[in-house]
Scaffold this motif. Structure first.
Motif, PDB file in Angstrom:
ATOM      1  N   PRO B  41       0.833  -1.247  -0.070  1.00 10.66           N
ATOM      2  CA  PRO B  41       0.004  -0.174  -0.044  1.00 10.66           C
ATOM      3  C   PRO B  41       0.791   0.958   0.054  1.00 10.66           C
ATOM      4  CG  PRO B  41       0.211  -0.831   2.019  1.00 10.66           C
ATOM      5  CD  PRO B  41       0.930  -1.765   1.519  1.00 10.66           C
ATOM      6  N   ARG B  42       0.331   2.548  -0.492  1.00 11.46           N
ATOM      7  CA  ARG B  42       1.055   3.609  -0.400  1.00 11.46           C
ATOM      8  C   ARG B  42       0.812   4.233   1.109  1.00 11.46           C
ATOM      9  NH1 ARG B  42      -1.630   7.845  -3.196  1.00 11.46           N
ATOM     10  NH2 ARG B  42      -2.012   6.376  -4.885  1.00 11.46           N
ATOM     11  N   GLU B  43      -0.208   3.860   2.078  1.00 13.11           N
ATOM     12  CA  GLU B  43      -0.236   4.382   3.207  1.00 13.11           C
ATOM     13  C   GLU B  43      -0.858   3.060   4.041  1.00 13.11           C
ATOM     14  OE1 GLU B  43      -2.649   8.409   4.711  1.00 13.11           O
ATOM     15  OE2 GLU B  43      -1.978   8.269   2.617  1.00 13.11           O
ATOM     16  N   VAL B  44      -0.242   3.139   5.401  1.00 13.26           N
ATOM     17  CA  VAL B  44      -0.939   2.190   6.382  1.00 13.26           C
ATOM     18  C   VAL B  44      -1.495   2.990   7.451  1.00 13.26           C
ATOM     19  CG1 VAL B  44      -0.229   0.345   7.656  1.00 13.26           C
ATOM     20  CG2 VAL B  44       0.709   0.472   5.324  1.00 13.26           C
ATOM     21  N   VAL B  45      -2.645   2.646   7.934  1.00  9.81           N
ATOM     22  CA  VAL B  45      -2.987   3.362   9.056  1.00  9.81           C
ATOM     23  C   VAL B  45      -3.465   2.226  10.080  1.00  9.81           C
ATOM     24  CG1 VAL B  45      -5.387   4.605   9.689  1.00  9.81           C
ATOM     25  CG2 VAL B  45      -4.461   5.033   7.882  1.00  9.81           C
ATOM     26  N   PHE B  46      -3.008   2.457  11.490  1.00 12.47           N
ATOM     27  CA  PHE B  46      -3.361   1.617  12.455  1.00 12.47           C
ATOM     28  C   PHE B  46      -4.530   2.345  13.061  1.00 12.47           C
ATOM     29  CE2 PHE B  46       0.735  -0.226  11.790  1.00 12.47           C
ATOM     30  CZ  PHE B  46       0.446  -1.702  11.951  1.00 12.47           C
ATOM     31  N   ASP B  47      -5.618   1.792  13.463  1.00 18.59           N
ATOM     32  CA  ASP B  47      -6.801   2.305  14.016  1.00 18.59           C
ATOM     33  C   ASP B  47      -6.970   1.765  15.376  1.00 18.59           C
ATOM     34  OD1 ASP B  47      -9.119   3.091  15.019  1.00 18.59           O
ATOM     35  OD2 ASP B  47     -10.269   2.832  13.277  1.00 18.59           O
ATOM     36  N   PHE B  48      -6.388   2.536  16.302  1.00 17.00           N
ATOM     37  CA  PHE B  48      -6.513   2.143  17.875  1.00 17.00           C
ATOM     38  C   PHE B  48      -7.717   2.285  18.629  1.00 17.00           C
ATOM     39  CE2 PHE B  48      -1.974   2.494  16.852  1.00 17.00           C
ATOM     40  CZ  PHE B  48      -1.492   1.260  17.202  1.00 17.00           C
ATOM     41  N   ASP B  49      -8.641   2.785  17.961  1.00 14.45           N
ATOM     42  CA  ASP B  49      -9.869   3.103  18.417  1.00 14.45           C
ATOM     43  C   ASP B  49     -10.598   2.140  19.595  1.00 14.45           C
ATOM     44  OD1 ASP B  49     -10.741   5.624  17.845  1.00 14.45           O
ATOM     45  OD2 ASP B  49     -12.342   5.278  16.727  1.00 14.45           O
ATOM     46  N   ASN B  50     -10.612   1.093  19.200  1.00 18.69           N
ATOM     47  CA  ASN B  50     -11.030  -0.063  20.253  1.00 18.69           C
ATOM     48  C   ASN B  50     -10.117  -0.616  21.152  1.00 18.69           C
ATOM     49  OD1 ASN B  50     -13.462   0.379  19.156  1.00 18.69           O
ATOM     50  ND2 ASN B  50     -13.301  -1.237  17.722  1.00 18.69           N
ATOM     51  N   VAL B  51      -8.769  -0.017  21.432  1.00 21.71           N
ATOM     52  CA  VAL B  51      -7.810  -0.605  22.032  1.00 21.71           C
ATOM     53  C   VAL B  51      -7.907  -0.164  23.440  1.00 21.71           C
ATOM     54  CG1 VAL B  51      -5.545  -0.794  22.663  1.00 21.71           C
ATOM     55  CG2 VAL B  51      -6.380  -0.953  20.155  1.00 21.71           C
ATOM     56  N   THR B  52      -8.172  -0.920  24.327  1.00 23.48           N
ATOM     57  CA  THR B  52      -8.294  -0.503  25.732  1.00 23.48           C
ATOM     58  C   THR B  52      -7.047  -0.671  26.555  1.00 23.48           C
ATOM     59  OG1 THR B  52      -8.973  -2.965  26.192  1.00 23.48           O
ATOM     60  CG2 THR B  52     -10.784  -1.200  26.024  1.00 23.48           C
ATOM     61  N   PHE B  53      -6.081  -1.411  26.043  1.00 23.76           N
ATOM     62  CA  PHE B  53      -4.823  -1.457  26.779  1.00 23.76           C
ATOM     63  C   PHE B  53      -3.529  -1.703  25.706  1.00 23.76           C
ATOM     64  CE2 PHE B  53      -1.336  -3.794  28.616  1.00 23.76           C
ATOM     65  CZ  PHE B  53      -1.262  -3.376  29.996  1.00 23.76           C
ATOM     66  N   MET B  54      -2.640  -0.908  26.229  1.00 25.10           N
ATOM     67  CA  MET B  54      -1.302  -1.055  25.569  1.00 25.10           C
ATOM     68  C   MET B  54      -0.201  -0.616  26.253  1.00 25.10           C
ATOM     69  SD  MET B  54      -0.560   0.636  21.749  1.00 25.10           S
ATOM     70  CE  MET B  54       0.647   1.697  21.664  1.00 25.10           C
ATOM     71  N   ASP B  55       0.872  -1.541  26.162  1.00 20.10           N
ATOM     72  CA  ASP B  55       2.008  -1.258  26.955  1.00 20.10           C
ATOM     73  C   ASP B  55       3.320  -1.031  25.926  1.00 20.10           C
ATOM     74  OD1 ASP B  55       2.830  -3.758  26.267  1.00 20.10           O
ATOM     75  OD2 ASP B  55       2.677  -4.641  28.132  1.00 20.10           O
ATOM     76  N   SER B  56       4.227  -1.220  26.272  1.00 18.63           N
ATOM     77  CA  SER B  56       5.730  -0.776  25.517  1.00 18.63           C
ATOM     78  C   SER B  56       5.895  -1.569  24.332  1.00 18.63           C
ATOM     79  CB  SER B  56       6.698  -0.845  26.600  1.00 18.63           C
ATOM     80  OG  SER B  56       7.341  -2.221  27.048  1.00 18.63           O
ATOM     81  N   ALA B  57       5.150  -2.947  24.402  1.00 16.67           N
ATOM     82  CA  ALA B  57       5.431  -3.849  23.301  1.00 16.67           C
ATOM     83  C   ALA B  57       4.724  -3.380  22.165  1.00 16.67           C
ATOM     84  CB  ALA B  57       4.615  -5.206  23.816  1.00 16.67           C
ATOM     85  N   GLY B  58       3.583  -2.642  22.441  1.00 12.63           N
ATOM     86  CA  GLY B  58       2.727  -2.160  21.378  1.00 12.63           C
ATOM     87  C   GLY B  58       3.352  -0.947  20.821  1.00 12.63           C
ATOM     88  N   ILE B  59       4.194  -0.042  21.517  1.00 11.59           N
ATOM     89  CA  ILE B  59       4.955   0.949  21.153  1.00 11.59           C
ATOM     90  C   ILE B  59       6.066   0.399  20.134  1.00 11.59           C
ATOM     91  CG2 ILE B  59       6.488   2.896  21.782  1.00 11.59           C
ATOM     92  CD1 ILE B  59       5.008   3.026  24.415  1.00 11.59           C
ATOM     93  N   GLY B  60       6.623  -0.576  20.575  1.00 15.30           N
ATOM     94  CA  GLY B  60       7.808  -1.311  19.867  1.00 15.30           C
ATOM     95  C   GLY B  60       7.442  -1.775  18.533  1.00 15.30           C
ATOM     96  N   MET B  61       5.872  -2.272  18.669  1.00 19.61           N
ATOM     97  CA  MET B  61       5.440  -2.693  17.269  1.00 19.61           C
ATOM     98  C   MET B  61       5.145  -1.518  16.367  1.00 19.61           C
ATOM     99  SD  MET B  61       2.099  -3.166  15.646  1.00 19.61           S
ATOM    100  CE  MET B  61       0.879  -2.899  16.789  1.00 19.61           C
ATOM    101  N   VAL B  62       4.494  -0.570  16.642  1.00 18.58           N
ATOM    102  CA  VAL B  62       4.230   0.754  15.961  1.00 18.58           C
ATOM    103  C   VAL B  62       5.741   1.251  15.243  1.00 18.58           C
ATOM    104  CG1 VAL B  62       3.237   3.199  15.821  1.00 18.58           C
ATOM    105  CG2 VAL B  62       2.348   1.349  17.113  1.00 18.58           C
ATOM    106  N   ILE B  63       6.695   1.217  16.215  1.00 21.84           N
ATOM    107  CA  ILE B  63       7.849   1.862  15.762  1.00 21.84           C
ATOM    108  C   ILE B  63       8.639   0.917  14.722  1.00 21.84           C
ATOM    109  CG2 ILE B  63      10.314   2.186  16.572  1.00 21.84           C
ATOM    110  CD1 ILE B  63       9.342   3.207  19.042  1.00 21.84           C
ATOM    111  N   GLY B  64       8.374  -0.421  15.001  1.00 22.43           N
ATOM    112  CA  GLY B  64       8.811  -1.460  13.975  1.00 22.43           C
ATOM    113  C   GLY B  64       8.343  -1.397  12.705  1.00 22.43           C
TER     114      GLY B  64
END
Lengths: 161, 83
Positions: B41-64
């Protein structure tokens, strides 16, 4: 009940499997909920517990299996959480506490674990012995909402002021 | 996680509906990588609207994923945060 001293304690032991993380943080949150914390305080505690448990599982035990122990104590309006493992231990705690420091950058770790625990909780203490394990202790004060005992009870009293 | 691809805009949307921690992040990462390579794709969007909990593993995933996008010389990925 007035002047009731609130004391309670629980202990939780589970295998170092990553699908136990959700169980750990939800259990701690459920235990702490008797202090009537705000949503924000609960999510701070959940995140801090999740970070500590992740550390124990991913770094402490690495590929081996072991037991992660959580002891949670409530004293008045203070929560004390102790998370320990018998894993490989931390070589340099000061270094590990540095933001963005990670021993495994290749695995997409953000290196924010201790930083998050430090900023979400009031107090953080890490003890570790190489080859024997790590113990993380955290404290957080839950702000008590004002007691409503002074509120007028009946309508008459309320009208009287 | 629900994946939607919009052909016209070359837009790939990941709607995440679970708590993000060390355990779920592995699944999300694997699926996201697979879909990104499949659709390019030209653009990727992560929609976190329904995410109730996220820790540093999630930050690592997005950075990755962000680094991966840079590697593929794609446009920056957008993150839609509500909380």
């Amino acid at each position: 009940m007035k002047n009731k001293i609130n004391n309670n304690e629980m202990k939780l032991e589970f295998l170092s499997k990553s699908n136990n993380e959700a169980f750990a943080r939800i259990s701690v949150a459920a235990f702490v909920s008797q202090l009537d914390p705000t949503i924000e305080e609960i999510s701070d505690i959940k995140t801090a517990v999740s970070e500590a448990v992740t550390n124990a599982i991913v770094h402490g035990y690495e590929d081996s299996m072991g037991i992660v122990t959580i002891i949670c104590k409530i004293h008045e309006n203070e929560v004390y959480i102790e998370i320990s493992d018998n894993g490989k231990g931390i070589e340099n705690i000061e270094m590990a506490k540095q933001p963005l420091y990670t021993t495994r950058p290749n695995l997409e770790r953000s290196g924010m674990g201790f930083t998050i625990m430090e900023s979400f909780m009031d107090e953080l203490n890490v003890q570790s012995i190489l080859g024997l394990g790590t113990k993380v202790t955290m404290k957080k004060k839950i702000k008590q909402t004002e007691e409503i005992e002074d509120m007028p009870v009946t309508l008459e009293e309320a009208l009287r002021g | 996680m629900i994946t939607n691809y919009y052909e016209r805009d070359k837009l790939l949307v990941f709607k995440i509906n679970e708590e993000i921690d060390e355990c779920t992040v592995k699944d999300i990462r694997r699926k996201a990588d697979y879909e990104i390579e499949r659709f390019m794709p030209r653009e990727v969007v992560f929609d976190f609207d329904n995410v109730t909990f996220m820790d540093s593993a999630g930050i690592g995933m997005v950075i990755g994923r962000f680094k991966q996008a840079q590697l593929l010389r794609r446009k920056d990925k957008n993150c839609k945060f509500k909380q």
